[in-house]
Design a protein around this motif. Structure first.
Motif, PDB file in Angstrom:
ATOM      1  N   SER A 180       0.972  -1.007  -0.110  1.00 16.43           N
ATOM      2  CA  SER A 180      -0.019   0.073  -0.166  1.00 16.43           C
ATOM      3  C   SER A 180       0.924   1.326   0.067  1.00 16.43           C
ATOM      4  CB  SER A 180      -0.872  -0.003   1.274  1.00 16.43           C
ATOM      5  OG  SER A 180      -1.568   1.049   1.152  1.00 16.43           O
ATOM      6  N   GLU A 181       0.466   2.136  -0.595  1.00 14.37           N
ATOM      7  CA  GLU A 181       0.921   3.770  -0.595  1.00 14.37           C
ATOM      8  C   GLU A 181      -0.318   4.568  -0.103  1.00 14.37           C
ATOM      9  OE1 GLU A 181       3.837   4.985  -3.428  1.00 14.37           O
ATOM     10  OE2 GLU A 181       3.826   2.871  -4.250  1.00 14.37           O
ATOM     11  N   PRO A 182       0.065   5.767   0.529  1.00 16.70           N
ATOM     12  CA  PRO A 182      -0.993   6.730   0.755  1.00 16.70           C
ATOM     13  C   PRO A 182      -1.475   7.351  -0.423  1.00 16.70           C
ATOM     14  CG  PRO A 182       0.957   7.019   2.271  1.00 16.70           C
ATOM     15  CD  PRO A 182       1.424   6.117   1.314  1.00 16.70           C
ATOM     16  N   LYS A 183      -2.780   7.550  -0.364  1.00 14.08           N
ATOM     17  CA  LYS A 183      -3.686   7.897  -1.841  1.00 14.08           C
ATOM     18  C   LYS A 183      -3.560   6.944  -2.900  1.00 14.08           C
ATOM     19  CE  LYS A 183      -2.972  12.647  -0.150  1.00 14.08           C
ATOM     20  NZ  LYS A 183      -2.525  14.020  -0.371  1.00 14.08           N
ATOM     21  N   LYS A 184      -2.857   5.904  -2.867  1.00 12.15           N
ATOM     22  CA  LYS A 184      -2.824   4.917  -4.083  1.00 12.15           C
ATOM     23  C   LYS A 184      -3.384   3.622  -3.875  1.00 12.15           C
ATOM     24  CE  LYS A 184       1.417   6.772  -6.117  1.00 12.15           C
ATOM     25  NZ  LYS A 184       2.721   6.556  -6.586  1.00 12.15           N
ATOM     26  N   GLY A 185      -4.291   3.555  -2.859  1.00 18.03           N
ATOM     27  CA  GLY A 185      -4.936   2.082  -2.430  1.00 18.03           C
ATOM     28  C   GLY A 185      -3.958   1.197  -1.864  1.00 18.03           C
ATOM     29  N   SER A 186      -4.647   0.123  -1.790  1.00 22.25           N
ATOM     30  CA  SER A 186      -4.057  -1.183  -0.985  1.00 22.25           C
ATOM     31  C   SER A 186      -4.326  -2.424  -1.781  1.00 22.25           C
ATOM     32  CB  SER A 186      -4.478  -1.194   0.427  1.00 22.25           C
ATOM     33  OG  SER A 186      -4.330   0.028   1.193  1.00 22.25           O
ATOM     34  N   ILE A 187      -3.354  -3.120  -1.634  1.00 19.99           N
ATOM     35  CA  ILE A 187      -3.542  -4.493  -2.170  1.00 19.99           C
ATOM     36  C   ILE A 187      -3.299  -5.609  -0.990  1.00 19.99           C
ATOM     37  CG2 ILE A 187      -3.002  -6.382  -3.853  1.00 19.99           C
ATOM     38  CD1 ILE A 187      -2.009  -4.193  -5.628  1.00 19.99           C
ATOM     39  N   PHE A 188      -4.386  -6.197  -0.791  1.00 18.34           N
ATOM     40  CA  PHE A 188      -4.052  -7.347   0.226  1.00 18.34           C
ATOM     41  C   PHE A 188      -4.199  -8.997  -0.408  1.00 18.34           C
ATOM     42  CE2 PHE A 188      -5.798  -4.030   3.200  1.00 18.34           C
ATOM     43  CZ  PHE A 188      -5.211  -4.461   4.309  1.00 18.34           C
ATOM     44  N   TYR A 189      -2.957  -9.495  -0.152  1.00 17.48           N
ATOM     45  CA  TYR A 189      -2.699 -10.725  -0.760  1.00 17.48           C
ATOM     46  C   TYR A 189      -2.809 -11.950   0.196  1.00 17.48           C
ATOM     47  CZ  TYR A 189      -0.222  -8.119  -4.687  1.00 17.48           C
ATOM     48  OH  TYR A 189       0.054  -7.310  -5.539  1.00 17.48           O
TER      49      TYR A 189
END
Length: 409
Positions: free
Chosen positions: A391-400
């Motif tokens: 994840s990065e601020p303002k760029k969303g998240s990916i949970f694996y």
């Protein structure tokens, strides 16, 4: 005549005196033999004691060379007595150099006796932790270190178990504190709000228009869903902590499982006008615990929706990963991706920890406890899998989610 008799008597007395002295001499010799036998027996007893104790006894000279070893030393190190007596301590203790030994010898001369911990290497290469009782001994005009060496492998294992128990106890205390925190605040607050809203709605429902009633009922439904999700996570987490959740894997179609979970969020999805892409192959069937996997995707999708802005996209995807070096082994990897607020590295490090409560309001002021991700991680680990986030601020998240060999096609 009298002179001759006197000479005879004198001679007879001398013979008697000689016999007496001879007897005394015999007694002295017998006593000496007895004493020597006692000393010999004592020496044999001492040698027997030294050779039969389980601790290694080694005498070292000022250069670190072995000059005496007992049978236990030979057994414990795996060398013959002749081999050990031809060696120095540097050949069995990888931590000691000549410089360290010189400083150690000075310490022996100063303190006379003390105890240290180090490691020794056996002939077979096995390294064992040891406790050494150092004793300065002077014999034959020379100084030696009489070292009594004890294997403390079991002691170290027990110390490790105690440390693990202490860590586990701290985790249990954190679990207890988290449990009461959720009950006292995170659960009580939403329940109180839900109750007050329901009361307000029942008192004024007759004055609402049809449109107002529909809007308020939708809010009530959404509040109920959030409360139910919170209760589910709380109960699942508590049951998992006490070992009351059984792992029951069955073959299941993952596309359908995710779609059934998405149906629970239709109101929230419509409210934020989100686009949902379920890109899991419709034919994919794997063996998992369906209850646990439903909980996993429910929690991950709750987060993705909570932290997404209006008119963004949430993607649920899948990859089949071939294990490195294993041509016939594969790993199932799922992911839930959003385009929302994202997280900093510090926030990511606090996600899965009970002792660090982490939960921020969603883009529509949605509240949470942070418990869902902890339950999710526990359930993934039941499948011998792992959970991580990018994840990065303002760029969303990916949970694996990467499932282990329990989840097979």
């Amino acid at each position: 005549m009298s002179l001759g008799q006197k000479s005879y008597e004198d001679l007879l007395q001398e013979i008697k005196d000689l016999e007496k002295e001879n007897q005394i001499l015999k007694n002295t010799i017998l006593s000496a033999d007895t004493q020597q036998t006692k000393v010999s027996n004592l020496l044999q007893f001492t040698q027997f004691s030294i050779d039969t104790i389980s601790d290694s006894i080694l005498w070292l000279d000022e250069n670190g060379k072995y000059v005496f070893v007992n049978n236990a030393a030979c057994k414990n190190y795996g060398y013959t007595k002749e081999e050990l007596l031809s060696m120095t301590m540097f050949q069995v203790d990888p931590l000691f150099t000549k410089e360290i030994w010189d400083a150690h010898w000075k310490e022996i001369l100063e303190k006379k006796t003390f105890t240290i911990e180090t490691i020794n290497k056996r002939k077979d290469g096995k390294v064992v932790p040891i406790e050494v009782t150092v004793n300065l001994v002077e014999y034959g005009g020379k100084q030696y270190n009489c070292a009594i060496v004890r294997d403390i492998t079991e002691q170290k294992l027990n110390e490790s178990k105690l440390k693990q128990s202490a860590i586990r106890l701290a985790e249990l205390n954190a679990t207890k504190d988290k449990f009461f925190s959720i009950i006292a605040h995170d659960l009580r607050g939403p329940l109180g709000t839900h109750r007050e809203f329901a009361k307000h709605l029942s008192e004024r429902i007759s004055s609402f228009t049809e449109s107002e009633r529909e809007i308020n009922l939708q809010v009530l439904e959404e509040s109920s869903e959030n409360l139910y999700s919170l209760m589910e996570n709380l109960l699942n987490w508590a049951r998992n902590q006490t070992g009351h959740i059984q792992f029951q894997p069955i073959r299941i179609q993952m596309y359908g499982l995710v779609n059934s979970v998405l149906e629970l969020f239709l109101l929230s999805i419509q409210k934020k006008q989100l686009q949902i892409r379920n890109e899991i192959p419709q034919t994919l069937e794997i063996i998992v615990d369906s209850f646990m996997m439903e909980t996993v995707f429910r929690n991950l999708l709750t987060n993705a929706i909570k932290y997404s802005f209006l008119d963004q996209t949430i993607t649920i995807g899948y990859e089949l990963i071939q294990n490195k070096g294993e041509t016939s082994l594969f790993t199932h990897r799922f992911f839930v991706k959003d385009e929302g607020v994202g997280m900093t590295e510090d926030q990511i490090q606090s996600l899965f920890r009970l002792d660090k409560k982490y939960s921020t309001p969603g883009t529509d002021s949605e509240k949470g406890t942070g418990l869902g991700l902890i339950v999710t991680k526990d359930f993934i680990e039941k499948h011998n899998g792992i959970l991580w986030v990018e994840s990065e601020p303002k760029k969303g998240s990916i949970f694996y989610i990467e499932l282990g060999q329990i989840a097979i096609e």
